[in-house]
Design a protein around this motif. Structure first.
Motif, PDB file in Angstrom:
ATOM      1  N   ALA A 311       0.837  -1.206   0.000  1.00 33.57           N
ATOM      2  CA  ALA A 311       0.000   0.000   0.000  1.00 33.57           C
ATOM      3  C   ALA A 311       0.870   1.254   0.000  1.00 33.57           C
ATOM      4  O   ALA A 311       0.545   2.238  -0.673  1.00 33.57           O
ATOM      5  N   ALA A 312       1.993   1.197   0.730  1.00 34.80           N
ATOM      6  CA  ALA A 312       2.888   2.351   0.768  1.00 34.80           C
ATOM      7  C   ALA A 312       3.426   2.639  -0.629  1.00 34.80           C
ATOM      8  O   ALA A 312       3.495   3.792  -1.058  1.00 34.80           O
ATOM      9  N   ALA A 313       3.810   1.554  -1.352  1.00 35.51           N
ATOM     10  CA  ALA A 313       4.336   1.728  -2.709  1.00 35.51           C
ATOM     11  C   ALA A 313       3.325   2.458  -3.576  1.00 35.51           C
ATOM     12  O   ALA A 313       3.662   3.414  -4.286  1.00 35.51           O
ATOM     13  N   ALA A 314       2.056   2.025  -3.498  1.00 36.32           N
ATOM     14  CA  ALA A 314       1.007   2.654  -4.312  1.00 36.32           C
ATOM     15  C   ALA A 314       0.824   4.114  -3.918  1.00 36.32           C
ATOM     16  O   ALA A 314       0.696   4.992  -4.784  1.00 36.32           O
ATOM     17  N   GLN A 315       0.831   4.386  -2.600  1.00 35.89           N
ATOM     18  CA  GLN A 315       0.644   5.772  -2.140  1.00 35.89           C
ATOM     19  C   GLN A 315       1.788   6.672  -2.610  1.00 35.89           C
ATOM     20  O   GLN A 315       1.575   7.811  -3.031  1.00 35.89           O
ATOM     21  N   ILE A 316       3.022   6.147  -2.547  1.00 31.95           N
ATOM     22  CA  ILE A 316       4.178   6.967  -2.940  1.00 31.95           C
ATOM     23  C   ILE A 316       4.137   7.230  -4.450  1.00 31.95           C
ATOM     24  O   ILE A 316       4.392   8.350  -4.906  1.00 31.95           O
ATOM     25  N   ARG A 317       3.798   6.207  -5.218  1.00 32.30           N
ATOM     26  CA  ARG A 317       3.729   6.381  -6.678  1.00 32.30           C
ATOM     27  C   ARG A 317       2.742   7.466  -7.049  1.00 32.30           C
ATOM     28  O   ARG A 317       2.995   8.297  -7.896  1.00 32.30           O
ATOM     29  N   ALA A 318       1.578   7.415  -6.387  1.00 29.34           N
ATOM     30  CA  ALA A 318       0.511   8.348  -6.774  1.00 29.34           C
ATOM     31  C   ALA A 318       0.631   9.696  -6.077  1.00 29.34           C
ATOM     32  O   ALA A 318       0.261  10.722  -6.630  1.00 29.34           O
ATOM     33  N   GLY A 319       1.145   9.680  -4.857  1.00 30.85           N
ATOM     34  CA  GLY A 319       1.018  10.844  -3.984  1.00 30.85           C
ATOM     35  C   GLY A 319       1.891  12.033  -4.329  1.00 30.85           C
ATOM     36  O   GLY A 319       1.414  13.162  -4.437  1.00 30.85           O
ATOM     37  N   LEU A 320       3.182  11.807  -4.538  1.00 29.41           N
ATOM     38  CA  LEU A 320       4.117  12.928  -4.643  1.00 29.41           C
ATOM     39  C   LEU A 320       3.798  13.832  -5.831  1.00 29.41           C
ATOM     40  O   LEU A 320       3.891  15.052  -5.733  1.00 29.41           O
ATOM     41  N   GLY A 321       3.388  13.215  -6.950  1.00 34.01           N
ATOM     42  CA  GLY A 321       3.088  13.979  -8.156  1.00 34.01           C
ATOM     43  C   GLY A 321       2.080  15.080  -7.886  1.00 34.01           C
ATOM     44  O   GLY A 321       2.185  16.176  -8.436  1.00 34.01           O
ATOM     45  N   LYS A 322       1.096  14.794  -7.001  1.00 33.59           N
ATOM     46  CA  LYS A 322       0.029  15.788  -6.718  1.00 33.59           C
ATOM     47  C   LYS A 322       0.554  16.943  -5.886  1.00 33.59           C
ATOM     48  O   LYS A 322      -0.007  18.035  -5.914  1.00 33.59           O
ATOM     49  N   GLU A 323       1.599  16.685  -5.105  1.00 29.77           N
ATOM     50  CA  GLU A 323       2.089  17.738  -4.203  1.00 29.77           C
ATOM     51  C   GLU A 323       3.084  18.680  -4.871  1.00 29.77           C
ATOM     52  O   GLU A 323       3.451  19.699  -4.292  1.00 29.77           O
ATOM     53  N   LEU A 324       3.546  18.323  -6.052  1.00 32.74           N
ATOM     54  CA  LEU A 324       4.556  19.167  -6.707  1.00 32.74           C
ATOM     55  C   LEU A 324       3.896  20.382  -7.349  1.00 32.74           C
ATOM     56  O   LEU A 324       2.747  20.316  -7.760  1.00 32.74           O
ATOM     57  N   PRO A 325       4.626  21.498  -7.450  1.00 35.05           N
ATOM     58  CA  PRO A 325       4.078  22.677  -8.139  1.00 35.05           C
ATOM     59  C   PRO A 325       3.822  22.351  -9.608  1.00 35.05           C
ATOM     60  O   PRO A 325       4.379  21.375 -10.129  1.00 35.05           O
TER      61      PRO A 325
END
Lengths: 464, 100
Positions: A311-325
């Motif tokens: 689950a962490a792998a999936a969250q990291i894959r999807a998550g960071l992209g949304k937080e970037l400018p």
């Protein structure tokens, strides 16, 4: 007089001996004579400004070939050879050096060498350029492919020397003078090198102008490498300035509680916009990995490594992209670390305690929102909970004694629940967790100091 | 100038030519016989003239040109030696011979 005439008819037999003498003289003297005349002729034009000088002597005749750089220089060199004592005739094979139109000169730098090519106006200018290339390029080999030619623009040597001074600032590239136009291309060695070259070009001699300056700045790179074996986080590359540098080290210290931070960063201009804003989320994502590398290049964030569970792998894959400018690219290559062996409940309790003594789960001030700084710890707690599938775990929230007791009770409950929710999102069954809030009823330390209060604001894991 | 250089470089050979001329001149005064006369003599002098003309006009190139110059200089000194040698011997002969 009559006697002389009569006797002279008897002088001829001696001429036979004279012929023998003459033959001997020519046999022995020709080569030394030619050598002597060649040496004297060469000495006569030693200081003349000439290219491709060649002196050959046959008997007392000198063939003199050279390329001169002016009509006067050519005449002077010729008459110098003609006036050498003993020279009978000079075969003039001199000519004026070819005229180059356009007059093009270039210096090219690659990893191992500097190559000078094109046309140079005079031998001594050529020599000076070679020396400058050696001095400016550091310890690189200098290859000379320059030809001598007429037609250089005025103050050519000053312009060429100024360009050679810039060669040291290039990692690779080419500097070209074509008549009075200058063009540059390549990659600067360091950040800021491109700007330094541009400002040096303002001092070009009169008449020269920059036609093209295509020198590129090297990429702005920041790298972080998390090594679980050595327990280190190594930071390399560039940061914009001192304050961002200090903030970055502080953030890394909070997020990577179990690792030693090795700081090899260099402060340098040329950072992409919002560099500092990207660092927080990017380091948070890296902190969740067991082993991983974060590379920030210009406007791209690349994260690779092993997450602790699926689950962490999936969250990291999807998550960071949304937080970037906006305008930033995100590339993730996340795999999952093989699961660790299951352990019994006692060991499980010990593992929780070990993690929670190193650092605490942090929340936003007076709120039940998990701080991004604690994501790495939460992932490790989740991974540990996955290793003891039979354990039922009480997640106990505590607060300090500041403020209203009811509010503290409620906050401790909500914080405990937030942690339980995180574990459930990680793929654990909800029925294994009991979130309990104790308010300020079970302090670990006195509530009279800030340090004691900080210790009391905590989440404990109790295996039942 | 050129002669000065040649003289400096090859004075040995030139001195040998001069001495050979002196010896030849010395002998020629008392030698019996006709020597080279008539058509042969004229041909030889003509040859010398032609060679001299070639040397002065500098039309023979390179090494042969140098050899020609050297030969003519040596021949010139030989001739000078002959003249001096013959003249000296003629004076000696005139002093010692009984009056006719």
């Amino acid at each position: 007089m009559h006697g002389l005439f009569r006797w002279s008819s008897k002088w001829w037999p001696g001429a036979i001996a004279l012929v023998v003498l003459w033959a001997l003289a020519t046999w022995t003297s020709t080569e030394p004579l030619e050598g002597d005349l060649a040496a004297r002729s060469n000495a006569a034009v030693r200081d003349a400004v000439l290219d491709k000088k060649r002196v050959t002597v046959a008997g007392r005749d000198v063939s003199f070939a050279a390329e001169a750089f002016s009509a006067d220089g050519r005449r002077a060199a010729l008459s110098a050879v003609e006036s050498v004592p003993g020279v009978r005739l000079v075969n003039d094979e001199t000519r004026l050096a070819p005229e180059a139109t356009p007059f093009v000169w270039s210096a090219e730098r690659d990893v191992v060498r500097v190559t000078l090519s094109g046309s140079a106006p005079l031998p001594q200018v050529k020599g000076r350029l070679l020396e400058a290339a050696k001095a400016g390029g550091g310890n690189v080999e200098v290859a000379d492919q320059m030809r001598l030619a007429r037609g250089a623009p005025p103050r050519f040597d000053a312009a060429a020397l100024l360009l050679l001074d810039q060669l040291g600032k290039l990692k690779d590239g080419k500097l070209t003078i074509s008549d009075d136009k200058i063009s540059l291309s390549g990659m600067a060695r360091e950040l800021g090198g491109r700007e330094a070259i541009a400002s040096a070009l303002k001092n070009l001699p009169e008449g020269f102008s920059v036609a093209a300056n295509d020198v590129k700045a090297p990429p702005y790179v920041f790298q972080a490498y998390k090594d679980p074996v050595a327990s280190t986080l190594t930071l390399t590359g560039n940061v914009p300035d001192k304050s961002v540098h200090a903030a970055l080290i502080a953030t890394a210290g909070r997020k990577f509680f179990a690792e030693k931070v090795v700081d090899n960063l260099k402060e340098s201009i040329g950072a992409p916009a919002s560099f500092a804003a990207v660092m927080g989320p990017a380091l948070s994502a890296l902190s969740r990995l067991s082993t991983g590398t974060l590379v920030v290049t210009d406007r791209e964030v690349k994260l690779s490594g092993d997450a602790l569970y699926d689950a962490a792998a999936a969250q990291i894959r999807a998550g960071l992209g949304k937080e970037l400018p906006p305008n930033w690219q995100y590339k993730a290559e996340i795999t999952v670390k093989p699961p660790s062996a299951p352990v019994d409940n006692t060991v499980c309790q010990q593992l929780f305690a070990d993690l929670l003594t190193k650092t605490r789960i942090r929340f936003e001030s007076s709120k039940a929102d998990l701080s991004p700084d604690s994501l790495g710890l939460l992932d490790r707690l989740t991974e540990t909970a996955l290793r003891c599938p039979t354990a039922n775990i009480e997640i106990a929230g505590h607060t300090d004694a500041d403020g209203d007791a009811n509010a503290n009770q409620s906050l401790s409950e909500r914080r405990a629940q937030a942690v339980a929710d995180y574990l459930v999102r990680g793929g654990l069954p909800a029925n294994r967790f009991t979130a309990v809030g104790y308010g300020s009823a079970q302090p670990m330390a006195g509530n009279d100091t800030e340090e004691g209060k900080a210790q009391n604001r905590r989440i404990d894991f109790v295996v039942k | 100038m050129i002669m000065a250089y040649v003289a400096q470089f090859f004075w040995g050979w030139l001195l040998a030519s001069l001495l050979l001329g002196l010896a030849m001149g010395w002998i020629s005064v008392v030698q019996r016989g006709e020597g080279v006369t008539g058509a042969w003599g004229r041909a030889l002098w003509a040859l010398v003239g032609v060679l001299l003309a070639l040397a002065v006009s500098q039309v023979v190139p390179g090494r042969p040109g140098y050899w020609l110059d050297l030969g003519l200089v040596m021949f010139g000194l030989y001739l000078a030696g002959c003249v001096v040698g013959s003249w000296l011997r003629a004076r000696v002969v005139a002093r010692t011979a009984p009056p006719a």
